[in-house]
Structure formats: structure tokens, C-alpha cells
Design a protein around this motif. Structure first.
Motif, short mmCIF file in Angstrom:
data_model
loop_
_atom_site.label_atom_id
_atom_site.label_comp_id
_atom_site.label_asym_id
_atom_site.label_seq_id
_atom_site.Cartn_x
_atom_site.Cartn_y
_atom_site.Cartn_z
N GLU A 99 -6.04 0.17 4.33
CA GLU A 99 -5.22 -0.50 3.32
C GLU A 99 -5.99 -0.47 2.00
O GLU A 99 -7.21 -0.57 1.99
CB GLU A 99 -4.97 -1.95 3.75
N ALA A 127 -10.44 -9.21 4.00
CA ALA A 127 -9.45 -9.60 3.00
C ALA A 127 -8.23 -10.21 3.70
O ALA A 127 -7.61 -11.15 3.19
CB ALA A 127 -9.04 -8.38 2.17
N ASP A 130 0.83 -1.21 0.00
CA ASP A 130 0.00 0.00 0.00
C ASP A 130 0.87 1.27 0.00
O ASP A 130 0.65 2.19 -0.78
CB ASP A 130 -0.89 0.04 1.25
N GLU A 139 -12.47 -13.40 -0.55
CA GLU A 139 -12.29 -13.11 -1.98
C GLU A 139 -12.88 -11.75 -2.29
O GLU A 139 -13.97 -11.41 -1.82
CB GLU A 139 -12.98 -14.19 -2.82
N THR A 140 -12.18 -10.99 -3.11
CA THR A 140 -12.61 -9.63 -3.39
C THR A 140 -13.14 -9.49 -4.81
O THR A 140 -12.70 -10.20 -5.72
CB THR A 140 -11.45 -8.64 -3.18
N ARG A 152 -16.14 -8.42 -0.13
CA ARG A 152 -15.21 -9.42 0.40
C ARG A 152 -16.06 -10.61 0.79
O ARG A 152 -16.93 -10.49 1.67
CB ARG A 152 -14.47 -8.84 1.61
N LYS A 197 -4.44 -1.93 -1.17
CA LYS A 197 -3.88 -2.76 -2.25
C LYS A 197 -4.91 -3.74 -2.81
O LYS A 197 -4.95 -3.98 -4.01
CB LYS A 197 -2.63 -3.50 -1.80
N ALA A 198 -5.77 -4.27 -1.93
CA ALA A 198 -6.78 -5.22 -2.39
C ALA A 198 -7.80 -4.51 -3.29
O ALA A 198 -8.22 -5.05 -4.32
CB ALA A 198 -7.49 -5.88 -1.20
N SER A 231 -6.36 -3.87 -6.69
CA SER A 231 -6.35 -5.07 -7.54
C SER A 231 -7.76 -5.48 -7.98
O SER A 231 -7.95 -5.95 -9.10
CB SER A 231 -5.73 -6.25 -6.78
N ALA A 232 -8.74 -5.28 -7.09
CA ALA A 232 -10.09 -5.80 -7.37
C ALA A 232 -10.90 -4.91 -8.29
O ALA A 232 -11.87 -5.37 -8.89
CB ALA A 232 -10.84 -5.98 -6.04
#
Lengths: 297, 72
Positions: free
Chosen positions: A260, A204, A13, A209-210, A195, A262-263, A266-267
Motif C-alpha cells: 500500500e 500505519a 491506493d 503516525e507517519t 511509522r 497512500k500513506a 501523503s507523508a
């Protein structure tokens, strides 16, 4: 813009954020809070000439104290220590949401195992027992029976830090196997994702799963209200759907202050770090305008 | 005291990686060339989280263990 970044650990992140700042030619001052000292009038950290400081401390205690000191020096810091103070404590978080008329799960706090057991019995089974501080779904208990309740309460009383003797009991929300994380800046959503997990914890960090999620008007309204309730800033607002998937009715169970992303990056299709830096630039520009106005006046 | 590994980093232009000593095993490992001080990387040998302590020379250290107040 000269940006300070408070950290003790550069995760993906922070790396995304630092890269975005540098690509835009902003001056970045990395401040490892483990190496600094914070006095009543000044600090060893190089914050004097910064336009804005971003708190990315992974440790909540460091985050709360470092932002409080930096704010005291008159250096703008996001998120504010006031926002951090509310978000870092689940009881304060729940109170702020309720006071702002944001739907949030029914919650009670008790200070003895006897009183906590009464609260649990009144909620009925299952219900949820959470630590007032903590993250990533750690030490959360879904209580299915009185026997389980008695055992968990005894363990917390015997083994726990004093904060674990603040028993935060909450109704169990039967969500549709997923919850929703929204990243918002001063109440404006940047990106949202679901999520999902077969486990009752869908974080997460717990392996949920995102997937990208489109917010409807009601969710957007609640995110704005929840953000205002805790003092605004860059926040992770967590919602659960009430009454089934895509019901359009939500309850807000938590607002996170050192979010955070980063997820989410990506998602979703959203360039999250770019949006975050857009917001920081606007924030720093508004602060600079305010300072100029004060001088002119 | 945390375990440290130290080696003079060398960058190979064709792979954009640095080599450094794994502080746990002592083996030479490759890490991304764009790492920065404070960054956490996973050891390709043991999977252990390592913190980049310095870049010149490259020094890696076993990252601090999770603490109770870490998180969002």
C-alpha cells in the motif's frame, strides 16, 4: 501501454494508480478477480493483449493464485508469483532474508505448542509470536511471561486455522518507537517514511503516525539486498533501527509484495503513483524490447 | 446476500457529486462524481464501507467484511 490491474477492491491506493495511468493515456483493463475464472490454458479475464498486469489484490490467496495463472499464460505480471510466494509467508520471508545475509530478527518455527514454548523460553521475555500469513499487525502477540505464552499457544491451537499451528516465534526488537517503511521498485527506493507509535506495533494500519524519512547508504544497500532476496518487484521493505534512533544500523523484518502506498504518498514529497507508473512503463518497454530481440534472433 | 441500494445517479455540476441510495439506511447520499466500479467509499450517514457495483445506474452495496488474508 496496455495495463491490466488485478483487484477486488479499489482503495485509495488503486485509485491513485488508475488515475495516474489514465492521465498518461495508458489503456487500463480493470480485472475484478472475483468475477473471473482461471483455467489451465486460458482465462475469462481479458489479458491476451496486455503489455503488463499489475497485481493489486487485497486478498493474499487471490493474489497468489491469480498471478500464478496469469504468468502461466505468458502474460507479464508484477509482482511475480515467485515474489508473492516468498513475501506472503513470514517464514519464507525470513529464510530468504537470512540466506541473502540481510540482517533480520532471530526467528524459529515450531509445530507444536510444546516446541513453541521451548522456543519462547529460549528467546526470553518479551518475545513475539506472529501468524505466518496475515497483515496490518493482526494477531501479533508480544509475549511478556510464560503464563501469557501458554494461554496464547492454547488459544491458537484450539481456535486457529491450521496455519496458526505453524508457530512463528521471533526475538523482540527494542526499536525506538518507530519502524521504517520503504517503497522500492526492483531494489531502488521510491520513498521512505517512519511509522511511530507508543504501542509496540507501529503499522500505519494500526494508527502509527507517519513522517518522511531520508535513507542513508546502509539502508539503501539493505533495501536493494532485501528486494533481490525475494525476487524483486514493487515492494514494501520494513526496517527497524537497532541501537536507537538514527543509529545507522538496521534489521529488516519484512518485505511486502502487494504494498500500500497512500500513506507514503501523503507523508512524503514524492509523487508515489507517478514513480510507480514510471517503473511500470520502463518494465513494459523492457519486456517489449526483449520480445523484439527474440523475434529478430 | 449483501444489501444493495439503487438509484439513478444524478450529477450536480456545482458540486461534482452523484446522489445514490445508501443501501443500509435507504437515505439518499452524495458520493464523489469520479467514483468507479469496485471503489470503496464510506457512507456519509453510517460510516459503513460501501462498494460501487455499477455506475449506470449507480448501485452501492455493503462492502465485503475484512477477511483473514487481506492486507499487504
Amino acid at each position: 501501454m496496455r495495463v491490466g490491474v488485478l483487484y477486488s477492491r479499489i482503495r485509495k491506493d488503486e485509485k491513485l494508480l488508475l488515475n495516474e495511468l489514465r492521465e498518461r493515456d495508458h489503456e487500463v483493463e480493470k480485472i475484478d478477480v472475483r468475477k473471473e475464472r482461471f483455467g489451465l490454458e486460458s482465462t475469462t479475464a481479458a489479458v491476451d493483449d496486455l503489455d503488463i498486469v499489475v497485481d493489486r489484490c487485497l486478498s493474499t490467496s487471490r493474489s497468489l493464485y491469480a498471478t500464478r495463472f496469469i504468468d502461466s499464460y505468458g502474460v507479464p505480471v508484477v509482482n511475480s508469483p515467485e515474489t508473492g510466494d516468498v513475501c506472503a509467508d513470514k517464514a519464507k520471508n525470513s529464510l530468504a532474508l537470512a540466506e541473502a545475509d540481510v540482517p533480520t530478527p532471530a526467528t524459529e518455527v515450531a509445530f507444536t505448542t510444546e516446541a513453541a514454548l521451548e522456543a519462547i523460553e529460549e528467546f526470553g521475555y518479551p518475545c513475539v509470536l506472529k501468524p505466518v500469513t496475515g497483515s496490518w499487525g493482526r494477531l501479533m502477540a508480544k509475549i511478556d511471561s510464560r503464563n501469557a505464552a501458554e494461554a496464547i499457544l492454547e488459544h491458537k491451537e484450539t481456535l486457529g486455522h491450521y496455519e496458526h499451528k505453524v508457530f512463528y516465534v521471533q526475538e523482540f526488537v527494542d526499536k525506538p518507537g518507530r519502524d521504517i517503511r520503504v517503497l522500492a521498485v526492483d531494489g531502488e527506493p521510491i520513498a521512505a517514511m517512519t511509522r511511530s507509535s507508543d504501542h509496540w506495533l507501529t503499522n500505519a494500519a494500526k494508527g502509527g503516525e507517519t513522517a518522511s524519512f531520508d535513507l542513508d547508504e546502509r539502508a539503501i544497500e539493505l533495501v536493494e539486498k532485501a528486494s533481490d532476496a525475494v525476487g524483486g518487484g514493487m515492494l514494501g521493505v520494513d526496517l527497524m533501527e537497532v541501537g536507537g534512533e538514527d543509529s545507522g544500523e538496521y534489521t529488516v523484518h519484512e518485505v511486502n509484495h502487494t504494498v500500500e502506498f497512500k500513506a507514503l504518498d501523503s507523508a512524503t514529497e514524492v509523487d508515489v503513483p507517478a514513480k510507480v507508473v514510471d517503473w511500470l512503463e520502463a518494465k513494459a518497454a523492457a519486456l517489449a524490447d526483449g520480445a523484439v530481440s527474440e523475434v529478430d534472433a | 446476500m449483501p444489501i444493495r441500494g439503487r438509484v439513478t445517479g444524478t450529477m450536480t455540476s456545482d458540486t461534482d457529486t452523484l446522489t445514490a441510495e445508501d443501501p443500509i439506511t435507504g437515505e439518499e447520499i452524495e458520493i464523489p462524481a469520479d467514483v468507479e466500479v469496485g471503489e470503496i467509499i464510506d457512507s456519509p450517514v453510517t460510516g459503513t464501507e460501501l462498494e460501487v457495483i455499477s455506475l449506470d445506474p449507480v448501485v452501492l452495496e455493503e462492502a465485503p467484511e475484512l477477511e483473514e488474508d487481506w492486507g499487504e
